[in-house]
Each structure stands twice: as structure tokens, then as C-alpha cells.
Write an enzyme that holds these catalytic residues in place. Structure first.
Site, PDB file in Angstrom:
ATOM      1  N   SER A   1     -10.152  -0.761   6.750  1.00 51.06           N
ATOM      2  CA  SER A   1      -9.554  -0.579   5.419  1.00 51.06           C
ATOM      3  C   SER A   1      -8.866  -1.795   4.816  1.00 51.06           C
ATOM      4  O   SER A   1      -8.481  -1.752   3.657  1.00 51.06           O
ATOM      5  CB  SER A   1      -8.549   0.570   5.452  1.00 51.06           C
ATOM      6  OG  SER A   1      -9.245   1.765   5.279  1.00 51.06           O
TER       7      SER A   1
ATOM      8  N   SER B   1      -9.908   1.713   2.604  1.00 49.76           N
ATOM      9  CA  SER B   1      -9.046   2.548   1.799  1.00 49.76           C
ATOM     10  C   SER B   1      -7.971   1.771   1.030  1.00 49.76           C
ATOM     11  O   SER B   1      -7.386   2.317   0.096  1.00 49.76           O
ATOM     12  CB  SER B   1      -8.357   3.571   2.702  1.00 49.76           C
ATOM     13  OG  SER B   1      -7.472   2.932   3.602  1.00 49.76           O
TER      14      SER B   1
ATOM     15  N   LYS C   1       0.857  -1.187   0.000  1.00 49.86           N
ATOM     16  CA  LYS C   1       0.000   0.000   0.000  1.00 49.86           C
ATOM     17  C   LYS C   1       0.895   1.239   0.000  1.00 49.86           C
ATOM     18  O   LYS C   1       1.900   1.277   0.717  1.00 49.86           O
ATOM     19  CB  LYS C   1      -0.909  -0.019   1.231  1.00 49.86           C
ATOM     20  CG  LYS C   1      -1.988   1.045   1.265  1.00 49.86           C
ATOM     21  CD  LYS C   1      -2.900   0.865   2.482  1.00 49.86           C
ATOM     22  CE  LYS C   1      -4.019   1.882   2.548  1.00 49.86           C
ATOM     23  NZ  LYS C   1      -4.900   1.691   3.719  1.00 49.86           N
TER      24      LYS C   1
END
Ligand code: GLN
Length: 487
Positions: free
Chosen positions: A179, A155, A80
Site C-alpha cells: 500500500s 491503499s 494517512k
């Protein structure tokens, strides 16, 4: 696409060890897949081809010398883009960090490199990990591999979509309020948030430090368990890191779950639940009964307050954490300021997107003198009550079960103009962050449109072994995990 990309990390490891494919070939195949899908999916902010191939070459050298390989050596992974990889851009999908190059590695990155895991790129996300749909990225949206008209969840949308589309076999995400688990459920894969303190946060761009935790994405529970084993462990550079030995989760995956007590969270099985999600979760409960588990209903009376509590605490913490982005030391600086004050205000006004600004304003308000007691302090007190609910529940059951989200992946734009509706998608996931307990989402079926549904399992702090065991048993009793997005 190279067929091996569709396989699990365990199977890819076997293929590497038996020399069916080399690590360089496997990594190269992953890049071909990424190039093929990049425009359609928007998964990556940047690719780290050199680092990945360098790691893959090291794996091949070891194989050639018949040396022992670390657990996930040679298996392509997406990071990420809020985690540092030295020498690569780390943007948090924000304009304010668009050209920021990490001068150092996060602890998890260090561990991945030591374990010879090729990091293929930095996955897109909601700006600063704030969002549930990945529509808040300052650069581009991520599309759901199962249906390109829908969101992948957020997210960590890029991380989840990369694994679901076989661009990567593994990915890391961060979970502050869901997330990892939410995008895992929307993309039909496994996503896991560990106990707070299990995985070092050093080198993760902070959103809400008392809630943030890094965790794995994979297409099987076993792969997720192995990845957690690789990234967890004590780190003196993170003062909240737990000083405990690393566990061997994979050794307990196949334990018998006869007599395991599972509590179905009453409050998450009623209001607002889509019919198809309800049916899938009921089917999962039946599967667990067949596997010998004992099912009871459990009430968590304070869980209904968790979104309210979270949006005070998370915003308060982010207003403080994001104060460092002021144009002075790093990141974007406005080119047109006449004074220092103007430089600060314009840098932040031009650098942050609307959701991030909303959070900073909410958090600043909640912490301001005169309102601190009414909001921040009250929310902290309520957080203790939510935690207490879990402590009471785990006196009666081993693990808790619920849907990961009341609905499946929604259409792009559907909730983009309604922050409250967006916040509500996290109703089932947020309380685990408030209590610091581990949670996991595992695929449990599909809705009438063919979109994946996720089942959430929660365990007491430090009981991730139990969680992986229960999820693995369920996964192998079905074939959802074998069904891949057709893209
Ligand atoms: N969707 C939640 C939020 O917008 C959770 C985000 C997260 O876990 N990083 O804050």
C-alpha cells in the site's frame, strides 16, 4: 502555485533556513494548493490547518532566534487517515469511524510534531487500508494527478496523490501488502516500506498486525530517507518494535555502488508484465550496469504463492483486529436496534463497506475450527517458505529488483467489480511484507500514455541504507524524479 512547493524537502529546508520563505508562508501555500485541487483529486478526508500553522509558527520562532532546526522542520506533510493525531478525526475512510476523534497521538505523530513537521491533513485511503486503487474509500475516490480518469493506487492513494500533486511535500502511508509502494509507482514518486519493526505501529489503526508497517512517501529518495530517520526508532508501546539505534540513512546515499550485486527476480519479469513496464525495467537494469552493479537472475520459487498466503493471513488477522468495532466503546452505533445482538450486527452491517465485509468473512472462515489447519496453519507454513526464498537469495545478492507492479495505473472502475483482478496488482509487493524485509519503489519511466512506472528494490531485513543508496544512485542517473504531474 508557489514554485517552492514543487521542490524537494531538502530544498524547502534550505529556503526556510535562508529565510527565502517562512514556514507559515510555505504551509499556507500548501493549503492554497490543496484548496485548488481538492475537488479534482479527493486527496484529503480532513485538513488540520490549526495544528499545521501552530507547528509552522514554532519553526519561524526558532529561525528568528537562529536556533538549530530539526531535519524536516517546516516541510508540509500529509498523514494517512489511519494514523492518530490527537484532537483530529481519524476515520480509516470508514463510515464506522466517520466521527471518531483521536484522543491520543500515534508514536509517529509524536515524532513528527517533535521534529516540527507541519501536518496539513489526513489523507484519504481505501477503507481500513484494504484495496489497491483507493476506490474502497467510504467517502470519495482519489484521482491520479497524472490522469484524472485513472486510480492513484491504494491503499495509501491520498498520501501518494498529495505528494505527486505538490499539495504536500512528504506523506506517510502504511504498507501491509504494497500500500505504499503501489501508489508510489502509480503516482510517479518514491515510496518505502521499512523492515517490520523499524517504525512503531502504536496509534496506527491495525489491519494485519504481523504485516503492517508505516513508511515514507516523497518526490526524492533523499527526502524519503530523511523522513524514515525522523519516524523510526524503538517504542516500548509497540511490542514488535525493534530495539535498535536510529540510522543516518542520508550519510550513505551517495556511496559508490560498483560491485553491488543486484538480483533480478525471474518470476516477476515474465507473466502478465506489460510491454512498457518490461522495457522500463530493462532500461533500469542497463542503468545499474553502467553504474557498476553486477546483475544476475534470481529465482524465488515460492513467490507465486504469496497472494494466496496473504489473503488468508491478512484476512484472518483483520477479522480479529476489526472485532473491536462493535458500536460499544467508540465509532458508529446503529440507531435502530432492539437488542444487544441486533446492535452489534446492525452496527457492523451498516458501518463497514463491502470489501471490508468480504475480508472479515474470509478471515473468519480461515480461522474457524475445522478449517484452521487447512488454511491458516498451511498459510503460515508457506509464509516461512517465502521468507526462506529471500534468505537464500540474499546469500547470493545484495538487493533484489523487479517492477513494483506489472502494469501502470488503471482506469477508474476497471477492476472495481473483480476482487481477484484487484488482488493480483500486488503480486510483486506482497512477498516483502510476508518476509518482513524493506522494499522501495522509485520512478523508472513512463508508459505510452505518459503514466509513471515504478521500479521495486528489496533488501534483507535492516538493510534500508543499502536500499536508499541504490535507489538514490539510480534516481540521480535519470531525470524522472524531476518530471511532475501537470495538474
Ligand atoms: N492491496 C492489498 C490489500 O488490499 C494491500 C493493502 C495494504 O498494503 N494495506 O490488502
Amino acid at each position: 502555485m508557489n514554485e517552492l512547493l514543487k521542490k524537494s524537502a531538502t530544498e524547502q529546508s534550505k529556503a526556510l533556513r535562508s529565510k527565502e520563505i517562512s514556514a507559515v508562508e510555505l504551509t499556507t501555500a500548501a493549503f492554497e494548493r490543496i484548496n485548488e485541487l481538492d475537488e479534482k483529486l479527493g486527496t484529503f478526508n480532513s485538513l488540520t490547518k490549526e495544528t499545521a500553522l501552530e507547528t509552522a509558527r514554532k519553526v519561524d520562532e526558532k529561525i528568528a532566534r537562529n536556533e538549530e532546526l530539526p531535519l524536516l522542520a517546516g516541510v508540509p506533510l500529509a498523514l494517512k487517515d489511519n494514523m492518530n493525531l490527537a484532537g483530529s478525526r481519524t476515520t480509516a475512510s470508514s463510515k464506522i469511524l466517520e466521527n471518531f476523534v483521536s484522543p491520543y497521538n500515534a508514536t509517529i505523530t509524536e515524532k513528527l510534531l517533535n521534529n516540527l513537521v507541519p501536518i496539513v491533513g489526513k489523507a484519504n485511503l481505501d477503507e481500513f487500508a484494504m484495496g489497491s486503487s483507493n476506490e474502497n474509500s467510504a467517502f470519495r475516490k482519489v484521482y491520479n494527478p497524472w490522469d484524472l480518469k485513472r486510480v492513484p493506487g491504494g491503499s495509501s492513494g491520498g498520501s501518494a496523490a498529495s505528494v505527486a500533486s505538490c499539495e504536500a511535500t512528504l506523506a506517510l502511508g502504511s504498507d501491509t501488502g504494497g500500500s505504499i509502494r503501489l501508489p508510489a509507482s502509480f503516482c510517479g514518486i518514491v515510496g518505502m516500506k521499512p523492515t517490520y519493526g523499524k517504525v512503531s505501529r502504536y496509534g496506527l489503526i491495525a489491519f494485519a498486525s504481523s504485516l503492517d508497517q508505516i513508511g515514507p512517501f516523497a518526490r526524492t529518495v533523499e527526502d524519503a530517507a530523511n523522513l524514515l530517520e525522523v519516524i523510526s526508532g524503538h517504542d516500548p508501546k509497540d511490542s514488535t518494535s525493534l530495539n535498535l539505534p536510529v540510522e543516518r540513512y542520508s550519510e550513505h546515499l551517495s556511496n559508490d555502488i560498483h560491485g553491488l550485486k543486484i538480483g533480478v527476480i525471474k518470476e516477476l519479469m515474465t507473466e502478465g508484465l506489460s510491454e512498457d513496464v518490461a522495457k522500463a525495467v530493462e532500461r533500469a537494469i542497463d542503468d545499474y550496469k553502467k553504474l557498476g552493479a553486477q546483475i544476475v537472475e534470481i529465482s524465488l520459487p515460492n513467490i507465486k504463492h504469496s497472494i494466496g498466503i496473504y489473503y488468508i493471513l491478512a484476512t484472518a488477522e483483520c477479522s480479529s483486529n476489526l472485532a473491536r468495532f462493535d458500536g460499544v466503546k467508540y465509532g458508529y452505533r446503529t440507531p435502530n436496534a432492539q437488542s444487544l445482538m441486533e446492535m452489534y450486527t446492525k452496527t457492523r452491517a451498516e458501518g463497514f463497506g463491502p470489501e471490508v465485509k468480504r475480508r472479515i468473512m474470509l478471515g473468519t472462515y480461515a480461522l474457524s475450527s475445522g478449517y484452521y489447519d487447512a488454511y491458516y496453519k498451511k498459510a503460515q507454513q508457506m509464509r516461512a517458505l517465502v521468507t526462506q526464498d529471500f534468505i537464500e537469495a540474499f546469500k547470493k545478492v545484495d538487493i533484489l529488483l523487479s517492477p513494483t507492479c506489472p502494469n501502470t495505473a488503471f482506469k477508474m472502475g476497471e477492476k472495481a467489480d473483480d476482487p481477484l483482478a484487484m488482488y493480483l496488482t500486488d503480486i510483486a509487493t506482497i512477498s516483502a511484507n510476508l518476509a518482513g524485509i524493506p522494499g522501495l519503489s522509485v520512478p523508472c519511466g513512463f508508459d505510452r500514455d505518459g503514466m509513471p512506472i515504478g521500479l521495486q528494490l528489496l533488501a534483507p531485513q535492516l538493510h534500508e541504507s543499502k536500499l536508499f543508496n541504490a535507489a538514490h544512485k539510480f534516481e540521480r542517473a535519470n531525470d524522472y524524479y524531476l518530471q511532475l504531474a501537470k495538474i
